[in-house]
Design a protein around this motif. Structure first.
Motif, PDB file in Angstrom:
ATOM      1  N   MET A 156      16.983 -15.007 -54.156  1.00  0.00           N
ATOM      2  CA  MET A 156      17.119 -15.603 -52.838  1.00  0.00           C
ATOM      3  C   MET A 156      18.588 -15.554 -52.409  1.00  0.00           C
ATOM      4  SD  MET A 156      14.026 -16.637 -51.998  1.00  0.00           S
ATOM      5  CE  MET A 156      14.135 -17.984 -50.810  1.00  0.00           C
ATOM      6  N   VAL A 157      18.813 -15.553 -51.099  1.00  0.00           N
ATOM      7  CA  VAL A 157      20.169 -15.608 -50.551  1.00  0.00           C
ATOM      8  C   VAL A 157      20.444 -17.034 -50.107  1.00  0.00           C
ATOM      9  CG1 VAL A 157      21.690 -14.828 -48.690  1.00  0.00           C
ATOM     10  CG2 VAL A 157      20.127 -13.213 -49.797  1.00  0.00           C
ATOM     11  N   GLN A 158      21.582 -17.589 -50.554  1.00  0.00           N
ATOM     12  CA  GLN A 158      21.950 -18.943 -50.135  1.00  0.00           C
ATOM     13  C   GLN A 158      23.307 -18.931 -49.434  1.00  0.00           C
ATOM     14  OE1 GLN A 158      22.086 -22.213 -53.059  1.00  0.00           O
ATOM     15  NE2 GLN A 158      21.237 -23.493 -51.426  1.00  0.00           N
ATOM     16  N   PRO A 159      23.318 -19.141 -48.121  1.00  0.00           N
ATOM     17  CA  PRO A 159      24.594 -19.236 -47.404  1.00  0.00           C
ATOM     18  C   PRO A 159      25.271 -20.572 -47.708  1.00  0.00           C
ATOM     19  CG  PRO A 159      22.747 -18.667 -45.936  1.00  0.00           C
ATOM     20  CD  PRO A 159      22.162 -19.171 -47.216  1.00  0.00           C
ATOM     21  N   VAL A 160      26.606 -20.551 -47.782  1.00  0.00           N
ATOM     22  CA  VAL A 160      27.371 -21.773 -48.068  1.00  0.00           C
ATOM     23  C   VAL A 160      28.576 -21.840 -47.133  1.00  0.00           C
ATOM     24  CG1 VAL A 160      28.586 -23.131 -49.799  1.00  0.00           C
ATOM     25  CG2 VAL A 160      26.709 -21.644 -50.498  1.00  0.00           C
ATOM     26  N   ARG A 161      28.760 -23.003 -46.529  1.00  0.00           N
ATOM     27  CA  ARG A 161      29.959 -23.223 -45.721  1.00  0.00           C
ATOM     28  C   ARG A 161      30.934 -24.094 -46.502  1.00  0.00           C
ATOM     29  NH1 ARG A 161      31.190 -22.654 -40.331  1.00  0.00           N
ATOM     30  NH2 ARG A 161      33.066 -23.774 -39.669  1.00  0.00           N
ATOM     31  N   VAL A 162      32.165 -23.600 -46.642  1.00  0.00           N
ATOM     32  CA  VAL A 162      33.243 -24.355 -47.297  1.00  0.00           C
ATOM     33  C   VAL A 162      34.150 -24.908 -46.208  1.00  0.00           C
ATOM     34  CG1 VAL A 162      35.123 -24.280 -48.970  1.00  0.00           C
ATOM     35  CG2 VAL A 162      33.144 -22.780 -49.264  1.00  0.00           C
ATOM     36  N   ASP A 163      34.363 -26.228 -46.214  1.00  0.00           N
ATOM     37  CA  ASP A 163      35.135 -26.878 -45.157  1.00  0.00           C
ATOM     38  C   ASP A 163      36.144 -27.839 -45.787  1.00  0.00           C
ATOM     39  OD1 ASP A 163      36.138 -28.069 -42.903  1.00  0.00           O
ATOM     40  OD2 ASP A 163      34.232 -28.855 -42.177  1.00  0.00           O
ATOM     41  N   ALA A 195      36.681 -31.848 -49.708  1.00  0.00           N
ATOM     42  CA  ALA A 195      36.175 -30.472 -49.623  1.00  0.00           C
ATOM     43  C   ALA A 195      34.654 -30.555 -49.535  1.00  0.00           C
ATOM     44  CB  ALA A 195      36.600 -29.666 -50.843  1.00  0.00           C
ATOM     45  N   THR A 196      34.111 -30.168 -48.395  1.00  0.00           N
ATOM     46  CA  THR A 196      32.668 -30.233 -48.180  1.00  0.00           C
ATOM     47  C   THR A 196      32.052 -28.856 -48.358  1.00  0.00           C
ATOM     48  OG1 THR A 196      32.928 -32.049 -46.607  1.00  0.00           O
ATOM     49  CG2 THR A 196      30.839 -30.854 -46.564  1.00  0.00           C
ATOM     50  N   LEU A 197      31.085 -28.762 -49.246  1.00  0.00           N
ATOM     51  CA  LEU A 197      30.345 -27.522 -49.444  1.00  0.00           C
ATOM     52  C   LEU A 197      28.915 -27.758 -48.970  1.00  0.00           C
ATOM     53  CD1 LEU A 197      32.629 -27.589 -51.813  1.00  0.00           C
ATOM     54  CD2 LEU A 197      31.412 -25.567 -52.590  1.00  0.00           C
ATOM     55  N   THR A 198      28.549 -27.067 -47.903  1.00  0.00           N
ATOM     56  CA  THR A 198      27.202 -27.202 -47.354  1.00  0.00           C
ATOM     57  C   THR A 198      26.357 -26.028 -47.820  1.00  0.00           C
ATOM     58  OG1 THR A 198      28.066 -28.347 -45.391  1.00  0.00           O
ATOM     59  CG2 THR A 198      25.826 -27.450 -45.263  1.00  0.00           C
ATOM     60  N   TYR A 199      25.437 -26.312 -48.731  1.00  0.00           N
ATOM     61  CA  TYR A 199      24.525 -25.290 -49.238  1.00  0.00           C
ATOM     62  C   TYR A 199      23.317 -25.247 -48.309  1.00  0.00           C
ATOM     63  CZ  TYR A 199      27.143 -24.681 -53.567  1.00  0.00           C
ATOM     64  OH  TYR A 199      28.117 -24.382 -54.499  1.00  0.00           O
ATOM     65  N   ALA A 200      23.263 -24.208 -47.473  1.00  0.00           N
ATOM     66  CA  ALA A 200      22.178 -24.080 -46.510  1.00  0.00           C
ATOM     67  C   ALA A 200      20.874 -23.708 -47.214  1.00  0.00           C
ATOM     68  CB  ALA A 200      22.533 -23.031 -45.458  1.00  0.00           C
ATOM     69  N   GLU A 201      19.788 -23.825 -46.487  1.00  0.00           N
ATOM     70  CA  GLU A 201      18.489 -23.476 -47.037  1.00  0.00           C
ATOM     71  C   GLU A 201      18.477 -21.988 -47.409  1.00  0.00           C
ATOM     72  OE1 GLU A 201      14.757 -24.644 -48.335  1.00  0.00           O
ATOM     73  OE2 GLU A 201      16.357 -25.886 -47.468  1.00  0.00           O
ATOM     74  N   PRO A 202      18.096 -21.651 -48.643  1.00  0.00           N
ATOM     75  CA  PRO A 202      18.051 -20.237 -49.040  1.00  0.00           C
ATOM     76  C   PRO A 202      16.919 -19.492 -48.339  1.00  0.00           C
ATOM     77  CG  PRO A 202      17.229 -21.638 -50.798  1.00  0.00           C
ATOM     78  CD  PRO A 202      17.738 -22.558 -49.742  1.00  0.00           C
ATOM     79  N   PHE A 203      17.075 -18.178 -48.265  1.00  0.00           N
ATOM     80  CA  PHE A 203      16.038 -17.361 -47.638  1.00  0.00           C
ATOM     81  C   PHE A 203      15.859 -16.056 -48.405  1.00  0.00           C
ATOM     82  CE2 PHE A 203      20.015 -16.152 -45.602  1.00  0.00           C
ATOM     83  CZ  PHE A 203      19.934 -14.767 -45.453  1.00  0.00           C
ATOM     84  N   GLU A 215      21.797 -13.201 -40.660  1.00  0.00           N
ATOM     85  CA  GLU A 215      21.122 -14.477 -40.869  1.00  0.00           C
ATOM     86  C   GLU A 215      22.012 -15.441 -41.657  1.00  0.00           C
ATOM     87  OE1 GLU A 215      18.271 -17.522 -40.817  1.00  0.00           O
ATOM     88  OE2 GLU A 215      18.644 -15.777 -39.560  1.00  0.00           O
ATOM     89  N   ALA A 216      22.699 -14.922 -42.675  1.00  0.00           N
ATOM     90  CA  ALA A 216      23.601 -15.771 -43.460  1.00  0.00           C
ATOM     91  C   ALA A 216      24.735 -16.299 -42.587  1.00  0.00           C
ATOM     92  CB  ALA A 216      24.159 -14.994 -44.645  1.00  0.00           C
ATOM     93  N   ARG A 217      25.282 -15.449 -41.750  1.00  0.00           N
ATOM     94  CA  ARG A 217      26.364 -15.873 -40.863  1.00  0.00           C
ATOM     95  C   ARG A 217      25.878 -16.939 -39.878  1.00  0.00           C
ATOM     96  NH1 ARG A 217      29.270 -14.801 -36.191  1.00  0.00           N
ATOM     97  NH2 ARG A 217      31.531 -14.635 -36.485  1.00  0.00           N
ATOM     98  N   ARG A 218      24.662 -16.757 -39.377  1.00  0.00           N
ATOM     99  CA  ARG A 218      24.102 -17.732 -38.433  1.00  0.00           C
ATOM    100  C   ARG A 218      23.956 -19.103 -39.099  1.00  0.00           C
ATOM    101  NH1 ARG A 218      19.708 -20.310 -37.198  1.00  0.00           N
ATOM    102  NH2 ARG A 218      18.524 -19.443 -38.962  1.00  0.00           N
ATOM    103  N   ARG A 219      23.497 -19.110 -40.344  1.00  0.00           N
ATOM    104  CA  ARG A 219      23.284 -20.389 -41.044  1.00  0.00           C
ATOM    105  C   ARG A 219      24.610 -21.064 -41.408  1.00  0.00           C
ATOM    106  NH1 ARG A 219      17.621 -20.298 -44.417  1.00  0.00           N
ATOM    107  NH2 ARG A 219      16.509 -18.887 -43.016  1.00  0.00           N
ATOM    108  N   ILE A 220      25.622 -20.271 -41.733  1.00  0.00           N
ATOM    109  CA  ILE A 220      26.935 -20.856 -42.027  1.00  0.00           C
ATOM    110  C   ILE A 220      27.551 -21.447 -40.761  1.00  0.00           C
ATOM    111  CG2 ILE A 220      29.301 -20.313 -42.743  1.00  0.00           C
ATOM    112  CD1 ILE A 220      28.092 -18.300 -44.722  1.00  0.00           C
TER     113      ILE A 220
END
Length: 225
Positions: A156-163, A195-203, A215-220
């Motif tokens: 699965m692909v899991q997008p993650v935003r690091v903030d 440091a907030t790591l948002t693990y988006a729903e995998p697809f 799709e990964a960019r959209r979710r991040i």
């Protein structure tokens, strides 16, 4: 403090390896190192700890400590990192996948190496291809996502935003600042930060590499709203 942590973690890591057990110590070392440098880690969502390809935005080398420390991910890095004193050795302990990024002839071998690493633990890629100021998200480069054509079974692909919030100005590595200068700035920064790591729903990685990148960019992007 970092030196003391390394001195304590290495024998423990060696003991796990001696009995051929999966070692948790590289992951713990990286997470605790981020804490020593001032990070208060906030995880949103649920990180997949195996059978996943992580795609994350990229601001600083601290991203590596945080992503691996929270998910156990290994990384794809330029081959020259392997030759860096101490850093290359530590990266090897975390099963880093070293690739010759400037070699078109080696692309097939790079993709094969990444595919072989997928499964037991997440593999993380920074698809922007460079670091940013944390305020903008560059177009994703889908080249290394060829590893998903065809998709490996069960991956699965899991997008993650690091903030880094207000600390992004100090932690982001942008422009032509030498790596050593950036490292000294991060290590010398006073105070703590969130440091907030948002693990988006995998697809599931369907539709080809460009569709996966989009799709990964959209979710991040959505995770930052």
């Amino acid at each position: 403090m970092l030196a003391l942590l390394l001195a304590a973690a290495l024998p423990l890591h060696g003991a796990w390896r001696l009995v051929r057990a999966p070692s948790p110590w590289p992951r713990r070392f990286l997470r605790w190192s981020a804490g020593i440098m001032g990070a208060r880690i906030r995880v949103v969502g649920t990180p997949l700890t195996r059978n996943s390809l992580i795609l994350a935005n990229h601001q600083s080398w601290m991203d590596i400590l945080l992503l691996s420390g929270t998910s156990g991910a290994t990384f794809v890095a330029a081959a020259e990192v392997r030759r860096a004193p101490l850093v290359g050795w530590l990266a090897s302990l975390n099963h880093t996948i070293f690739v010759a990024r400037g070699s078109r002839m080696g692309v097939t071998d790079q993709i094969a190496a990444i595919r072989a690493a997928l499964g037991p633990r997440p593999v993380a890629i920074f698809p922007e291809g460079t670091t940013t100021d944390g305020r903008t998200l560059l177009p994703f480069k889908p080249a290394l996502l060829a590893v998903l054509e065809p998709p490996p079974p069960g991956i699965m692909v899991q997008p993650v935003r690091v903030d880094y919030g207000d600390a992004r100005e100090d932690l982001a590595w942008v422009g032509k600042v030498p790596g050593a200068t950036h490292a000294r700035g991060v290590l010398g920064r006073r105070g703590r930060f969130i440091a907030t790591l948002t693990y988006a729903e995998p697809f599931a990685p369907t539709g080809g590499r460009k569709a996966v990148a989009d799709e990964a960019r959209r979710r991040i992007e959505a995770a930052g709203r």
